[in-house]
Design an enzyme around this catalytic site. Sequence first.
Site, mmCIF file in Angstrom:
data_model
loop_
_atom_site.group_PDB
_atom_site.id
_atom_site.type_symbol
_atom_site.label_atom_id
_atom_site.label_comp_id
_atom_site.label_asym_id
_atom_site.label_seq_id
_atom_site.Cartn_x
_atom_site.Cartn_y
_atom_site.Cartn_z
ATOM 1 N N THR A 156 0.854 -1.190 0.000
ATOM 2 C CA THR A 156 0.000 0.000 0.000
ATOM 3 C C THR A 156 0.890 1.240 0.000
ATOM 4 O O THR A 156 1.997 1.198 0.533
ATOM 5 C CB THR A 156 -0.857 -0.043 1.279
ATOM 6 O OG1 THR A 156 -1.796 -1.091 1.142
ATOM 7 C CG2 THR A 156 -1.595 1.266 1.533
ATOM 8 N N THR A 207 -0.709 1.794 6.942
ATOM 9 C CA THR A 207 -0.664 0.601 6.108
ATOM 10 C C THR A 207 -0.542 -0.611 7.015
ATOM 11 O O THR A 207 -0.101 -0.495 8.146
ATOM 12 C CB THR A 207 0.535 0.657 5.133
ATOM 13 O OG1 THR A 207 0.711 -0.641 4.541
ATOM 14 C CG2 THR A 207 1.826 1.025 5.835
ATOM 15 N N GLY A 208 -0.958 -1.758 6.484
ATOM 16 C CA GLY A 208 -0.859 -2.993 7.266
ATOM 17 C C GLY A 208 -2.180 -3.736 7.263
ATOM 18 O O GLY A 208 -2.943 -3.656 6.295
ATOM 19 N N GLY A 210 -5.548 -4.263 7.378
ATOM 20 C CA GLY A 210 -6.624 -3.288 7.236
ATOM 21 C C GLY A 210 -7.783 -3.495 8.185
ATOM 22 O O GLY A 210 -8.370 -2.526 8.687
HETATM 23 N N1 ASP Z 1 -4.160 -1.744 4.708
HETATM 24 C C1 ASP Z 1 -4.320 -2.301 3.390
HETATM 25 C C2 ASP Z 1 -5.640 -3.037 3.318
HETATM 26 O O1 ASP Z 1 -5.954 -3.741 4.265
HETATM 27 C C3 ASP Z 1 -3.233 -3.257 3.019
HETATM 28 C C4 ASP Z 1 -1.843 -2.781 3.308
HETATM 29 O O2 ASP Z 1 -1.632 -1.731 3.832
HETATM 30 O O3 ASP Z 1 -0.940 -3.528 2.958
HETATM 31 O O4 ASP Z 1 -6.304 -2.966 2.326
#
Ligand code: ASP
Length: 290
Positions: A156, A207-208, A210
């Site tokens: 992301t 990010t991470g 979600g």
């Molecule tokens: N947070 C994003 C989601 O869950 C994914 C990510 O940040 O890697 O869509």
Amino acid sequence: MADLVLAVHGGAGRGPRSPVDQAPYHVGIRAALAAGTQILTAGGAALDAVEAAVRVLEDDPHFNAGRGSVLTADGTVEMDASLMDGARGRAAGVGAVRRVRHPVALARAVLEDGRHVLLTGAGADALAAERGLELLPHEAFETTRERDRWAGAHGTVGAVARDADGHLAAATSTGGTRGKRAGRIGDSAVVGAGTWADDATLAVSLTGDGEGILRSVAGHELAALVGHAGRPLDEAARHLLHRRLAPAGVDAGLVAVDARGAVCADANCDWLPRGIQRAGGEPWSAVVLG
Ligand code: ASP
């Protein structure tokens, strides 16, 4: 004049260990910093700078956003994005959009239109067409090389900025989680979760995991830790990432800038491509933590 600063990230999670394989992430991060900083130094708005920085990363297939988006369980691309203008308190997100080249630009169109905050699916794609935003065929998103090599890696993208008037803004864009159920919308579309900006406190892009970020409304929570609890940005971010999210099993990372121009780029996992640039300073980028 306020201190100009831009920070960007390219997704928390996992990625290649060798410096050679990490090089493209530095290149992408620095290209995004250059695009946003050019706007800030020309006197442009923080909102324009974060949108420009995120657009660059949406075009870079090393990141899970725009062109490099991962696929759903159905083999489709469904992208989420949001942005927030700390000056006007206006925000917008788009969820599960399939065709627009720059989902962050579509979120911006929703923000400027002003009637809605969250627009999804076919209706959002229709707005993109109506506003003349560039649409791509499905094949254009299928840049499987990198993402298949690093199966499970996140990527992301996001940006935060403070402009010459001291205004803050944040933007986030993603292809979501690999193999997600079609129709799933994550934190990156949702104001207060993956994205938050408020001139009085801070701008943040997360990010991470979600679902975990959504459950803890993490973007707004960081602003509350700074605004209501009076914690310095660094300490508030550490608390959120390591004391709140990590114990709940939520891998996450963020970039943030506060009302005084302090910047933070941190994660509770060991992969977060990230970069910071201040006006007149050299760009800085890093990929792993610890
Ligand atoms: N947070 C994003 C989601 O869950 C994914 C990510 O940040 O890697 O869509």
